[in-house]
Design a protein around this motif. Sequence first.
Motif, short mmCIF file in Angstrom:
data_model
loop_
_atom_site.label_atom_id
_atom_site.label_comp_id
_atom_site.label_asym_id
_atom_site.label_seq_id
_atom_site.Cartn_x
_atom_site.Cartn_y
_atom_site.Cartn_z
N GLY A 207 -0.63 2.29 3.80
CA GLY A 207 -0.81 3.57 2.89
C GLY A 207 -1.95 3.58 2.07
N PRO B 263 8.07 2.31 6.81
CA PRO B 263 6.43 2.42 7.29
C PRO B 263 5.86 1.26 7.91
N GLY C 135 6.76 -1.57 -4.49
CA GLY C 135 5.40 -1.48 -4.25
C GLY C 135 4.43 -2.47 -5.12
N THR D 10 0.74 -1.17 -0.08
CA THR D 10 0.04 -0.08 0.09
C THR D 10 0.78 1.49 -0.08
N GLN D 11 2.17 1.34 0.00
CA GLN D 11 2.83 2.23 -0.22
C GLN D 11 3.65 2.72 -1.53
N ALA E 237 8.60 5.56 -0.16
CA ALA E 237 8.50 5.39 1.19
C ALA E 237 9.12 3.88 1.58
#
Length: 283
Positions: free
Chosen positions: A58, A54, A249, A42-43, A47
């Motif tokens: 996200g 993280p 990602g 989700t990033q 990130a």
Amino acid sequence: MSALLPGVKARERWRGLWLTLALLPVALLWLSPLYLMGVFATQPDAAILSADTPLLPGGELFANIGRIVAIATFDRALLNSVLVALAYALLSAALSSLAGYAFARYRFRGRGLLFGLLVATLTVPYAVVIIPQYVLVARDLSLANTLVAVIVPPLFNALGVLFMRQTFLGLPAEIVDAARMDGAGEFRIFFSVALPLVRPSLAALLIILFLASWNNYLWPLLVAPQPSARTAPVALGSLLTVNSVPPWGALMAGASLMTLPMVALFVFLQRHFVSGITAGAVK
């Protein structure tokens, strides 16, 4: 005696509680990579590669899924994996059940020799047979980049045959003999009498075969590398190159899409899996 039972039950409850607390760190350690995979899906890439890792989801999940579909045609690869895994699990389970039943219930000339050869195949490393198998399928039969080439060659599963043989050996012989005395044919006895009695073991074998095909990487990579025929693991592997930075990602989104169905399958069918493995081990 009845006065002691509450105390025994209390000790059992406390023992179970302490065992759960002791195993909780191990469970968290095992689940942490899966959690991070879901978070990274989700990033954005920036990130993921930043110094501050993280730890919370996200908002880039659908964007990452769209990227992996565009880059690696992951939707087609995922569909290929489903078709291949389903066909392989069903066909291999059918062959394993037939062969296991024959070894368990029939007495025929050469039975011991054939069973010895079956056990001997378990000692042969897969690396020894994969190149001749590839030459036969790709060059001699011209089946490269087809789903048939991915499904058919690994269909024979020696462990599956041994597992089903042990399961059928545990069936009472009187049931099969009674069906035969009633005039039932051999195929009817197998499909109507024997198979329903070993349903938990058959379900466990289907789960194992499905997972093995779903996670298989080397053989599909060799025999079906083209985008039209490659499976999901091969599509994910195509994103890892030495000349560019992988889209992490999108890669994590694809890995999550591959993992979620397997987790759901095991959660919903774990009762059949455990009972089937236990039944197949008793003999």
